[in-house]
Design a protein around this motif. Structure first.
Motif, mmCIF file in Angstrom:
data_model
loop_
_atom_site.group_PDB
_atom_site.id
_atom_site.type_symbol
_atom_site.label_atom_id
_atom_site.label_comp_id
_atom_site.label_asym_id
_atom_site.label_seq_id
_atom_site.Cartn_x
_atom_site.Cartn_y
_atom_site.Cartn_z
ATOM 1 N N TRP A 1 0.677 -1.079 -0.027
ATOM 2 C CA TRP A 1 -0.057 0.126 0.088
ATOM 3 C C TRP A 1 0.929 1.218 -0.075
ATOM 4 N N ARG A 2 2.133 1.061 -0.010
ATOM 5 C CA ARG A 2 2.849 2.338 -0.112
ATOM 6 C C ARG A 2 3.393 2.751 -1.266
ATOM 7 N N THR A 3 3.416 3.950 -1.631
ATOM 8 C CA THR A 3 3.800 4.370 -2.990
ATOM 9 C C THR A 3 5.206 3.978 -3.240
ATOM 10 N N PRO A 4 5.874 3.923 -4.544
ATOM 11 C CA PRO A 4 7.278 3.627 -4.847
ATOM 12 C C PRO A 4 8.275 4.701 -3.884
ATOM 13 N N GLU A 5 7.735 5.900 -3.576
ATOM 14 C CA GLU A 5 8.473 7.076 -2.976
ATOM 15 C C GLU A 5 8.490 6.480 -1.393
ATOM 16 N N LYS B 1 21.009 -10.669 -23.271
ATOM 17 C CA LYS B 1 19.604 -10.149 -23.508
ATOM 18 C C LYS B 1 19.464 -8.901 -23.449
ATOM 19 N N TYR B 2 20.224 -8.073 -22.418
ATOM 20 C CA TYR B 2 19.939 -6.593 -22.312
ATOM 21 C C TYR B 2 21.336 -6.032 -22.440
ATOM 22 N N PRO B 3 21.711 -5.730 -23.709
ATOM 23 C CA PRO B 3 22.872 -5.151 -23.797
ATOM 24 C C PRO B 3 22.845 -3.741 -23.369
ATOM 25 N N ALA B 4 23.774 -3.206 -22.659
ATOM 26 C CA ALA B 4 23.796 -2.122 -21.848
ATOM 27 C C ALA B 4 23.437 -0.766 -22.913
ATOM 28 N N GLU B 5 24.089 -0.783 -24.094
ATOM 29 C CA GLU B 5 23.586 0.222 -25.076
ATOM 30 C C GLU B 5 22.333 0.327 -25.409
ATOM 31 N N LYS B 6 21.689 -0.718 -25.541
ATOM 32 C CA LYS B 6 20.138 -0.707 -26.068
ATOM 33 C C LYS B 6 19.111 -0.752 -24.788
ATOM 34 N N SER B 7 19.607 -1.203 -23.577
ATOM 35 C CA SER B 7 18.733 -1.225 -22.555
ATOM 36 C C SER B 7 18.849 0.015 -21.696
ATOM 37 N N SER B 8 19.719 1.046 -22.118
ATOM 38 C CA SER B 8 19.886 1.973 -21.030
ATOM 39 C C SER B 8 18.548 3.001 -20.669
ATOM 40 N N GLY B 9 18.131 2.787 -19.269
ATOM 41 C CA GLY B 9 16.947 3.785 -19.001
ATOM 42 C C GLY B 9 15.556 2.958 -19.479
ATOM 43 N N GLN B 10 15.819 1.747 -19.997
ATOM 44 C CA GLN B 10 14.469 1.304 -20.575
ATOM 45 C C GLN B 10 14.185 -0.058 -20.036
ATOM 46 N N TRP B 11 13.113 -0.590 -19.480
ATOM 47 C CA TRP B 11 12.588 -1.862 -18.995
ATOM 48 C C TRP B 11 12.017 -2.647 -20.110
ATOM 49 N N ALA B 12 12.148 -3.925 -19.954
ATOM 50 C CA ALA B 12 11.456 -4.764 -21.196
ATOM 51 C C ALA B 12 10.120 -5.291 -20.595
ATOM 52 N N PRO B 13 8.827 -5.128 -21.540
ATOM 53 C CA PRO B 13 7.826 -5.775 -21.262
ATOM 54 C C PRO B 13 7.817 -7.141 -21.201
ATOM 55 N N PRO B 14 7.075 -7.869 -20.414
ATOM 56 C CA PRO B 14 6.621 -9.279 -20.287
ATOM 57 C C PRO B 14 6.498 -9.730 -21.802
ATOM 58 N N VAL C 1 23.203 -3.011 -12.914
ATOM 59 C CA VAL C 1 22.196 -2.227 -12.906
ATOM 60 C C VAL C 1 22.634 -0.831 -13.329
ATOM 61 N N ALA C 2 23.833 -0.554 -12.968
ATOM 62 C CA ALA C 2 24.412 0.917 -13.166
ATOM 63 C C ALA C 2 24.463 1.132 -14.663
ATOM 64 N N GLU C 3 25.178 0.098 -15.242
ATOM 65 C CA GLU C 3 25.535 0.036 -16.865
ATOM 66 C C GLU C 3 24.217 0.358 -17.482
ATOM 67 N N ARG C 4 23.271 -0.108 -17.096
ATOM 68 C CA ARG C 4 21.853 0.088 -17.708
ATOM 69 C C ARG C 4 21.022 1.137 -17.327
ATOM 70 N N ASP C 5 21.386 2.032 -16.074
ATOM 71 C CA ASP C 5 20.742 3.087 -15.860
ATOM 72 C C ASP C 5 19.311 2.763 -15.238
ATOM 73 N N TRP C 6 19.367 1.683 -14.483
ATOM 74 C CA TRP C 6 18.100 1.044 -14.116
ATOM 75 C C TRP C 6 17.974 1.315 -12.614
ATOM 76 N N GLN C 7 18.797 1.973 -11.997
ATOM 77 C CA GLN C 7 18.603 2.332 -10.420
ATOM 78 C C GLN C 7 17.237 2.837 -10.258
ATOM 79 N N GLN C 8 16.665 3.616 -11.236
ATOM 80 C CA GLN C 8 15.589 4.795 -11.204
ATOM 81 C C GLN C 8 14.262 3.751 -11.236
ATOM 82 N N PHE C 9 14.369 2.435 -11.499
ATOM 83 C CA PHE C 9 13.260 1.382 -11.311
ATOM 84 C C PHE C 9 13.296 0.863 -10.205
ATOM 85 N N HIS C 10 14.572 0.902 -9.630
ATOM 86 C CA HIS C 10 14.648 -0.163 -8.403
ATOM 87 C C HIS C 10 14.213 0.242 -7.052
#
Lengths: 120, 120, 120, 120
Positions: free
Chosen positions: A50-54, A105-118, B19-28
């Motif tokens: 029930w907590r927000t992510p923050e 599966k998650y190359p750093a350059e393509k996955s940066s700041g992105q999450w993969a949907p199921p 995690v840091a190489e993919r800038d995924w901390q924001q989701f964690h």
């Protein structure tokens, strides 16, 4: 014990001794242990449902709550270690092997700041 | 890496770098990571859901299946380590503290060969 | 209420009223409700984790235990109904649609007495 | 089928027929079905794990995503119905009975706009 000086094998030995002293190995099939893992993860998740992510992140600065959460994390760790005892899996080498797959599966350059949907 | 020679802190550093190489901390956030832990435990459990307890134990002697199971265990371990990074929890000391409580709750002489039913 | 005479919509209305009377809709995002579902399923699973499959089936003949298990099943149902309210999903038509896919994926003649292993 | 006109018993009959046609009752012990429920809830949760609560709510307006989520909800419902078949539990009366307890535990006037933390 602390994470900088404690090996995974030492942690596993703590759990194995606790289990052996209670004659609980008979219950520790991989099937049962996977259920226990799931139950303990749910007890951990209960603190965040029930907590927000923050608000969930703010628990890091709330010592009493953090202790409760840390206890649930310990339970999760103990059942994972018990499962590795039960199956004879070396967790460190499993992580090393899985990380090779993860990097492909998650190359750093393509996955940066992105999450993969199921997968659908 | 192997469990005898690898500290928990070293494993956590592997995960933190990934995690840091993919800038995924924001989701964690702890909230999100508890969900991921639950998802990974379910993928592990999927291997056992239709097997009997005995069949689940026999996976220890089936190398290909064991590798798949070990990969799922690695995923569970990685998210638990990510959560310990996110909250600043030392897993080894959390286990040590929880084991003190566990020994009180389940005294060896009273718990031998017995499991405790869930509280109503 | 009983299953023969109660529609899914009537059950959902019971849950919606309970939630509205407590002003809890604000917490009922799909994200949060999926976590609650998982927590309740774990409380259900807790009854079965150390029992053998045969012992788990014998609960059908143990009225007190069965009542406890039925309460957990009710909690799971209520959160699933709350999620269907939150997202505007009609469960009966979702089941009808999913069953079409299930029949294609698991043709009766090929699936008879066989379970499918998880995808690697 | 739609929720306004479909009884819980009719939905359960759909699932029972699907299971019987594949001779799967042999796998449907309560223990196994609780694991399957947990696996399906995790597949549902996977859609929400990296979304914010607000993004999870927005899925109600995204027809393709909503269909995927509805399929997972259907899977959860089917395993819950299979479990109610396996144990002989009437879900509607279980919900009715549990709601009596819930109203006592969370009186509307004291619980308004408040969530209860997990028991330590």
């Amino acid at each position: 014990m602390n994470d900088a000086e404690t090996s995974v094998a030492e942690l596993r030995a703590v759990v194995e001794r606790f289990v052996a002293e209670r004659d609980w190995q008979q219950f520790h099939t991989p099937k049962n242990l996977s259920m226990s893992l799931s139950v303990e993860v749910a007890e951990l998740m209960e603190h965040f449902q029930w907590r927000t992510p923050e608000e969930s992140a703010a628990i890091a600065q709330a010592p009493e709550l953090l202790t409760e959460v840390a206890h649930e994390m310990a339970d999760v760790a103990c059942y994972l270690l018990a499962l590795s005892s039960s199956l004879g899996v070396d967790l460190s080498s499993a992580i090393e092997a899985k990380m090779v797959l993860n990097r492909k599966k998650y190359p750093a350059e393509k996955s940066s700041g992105q999450w993969a949907p199921p997968k659908a």
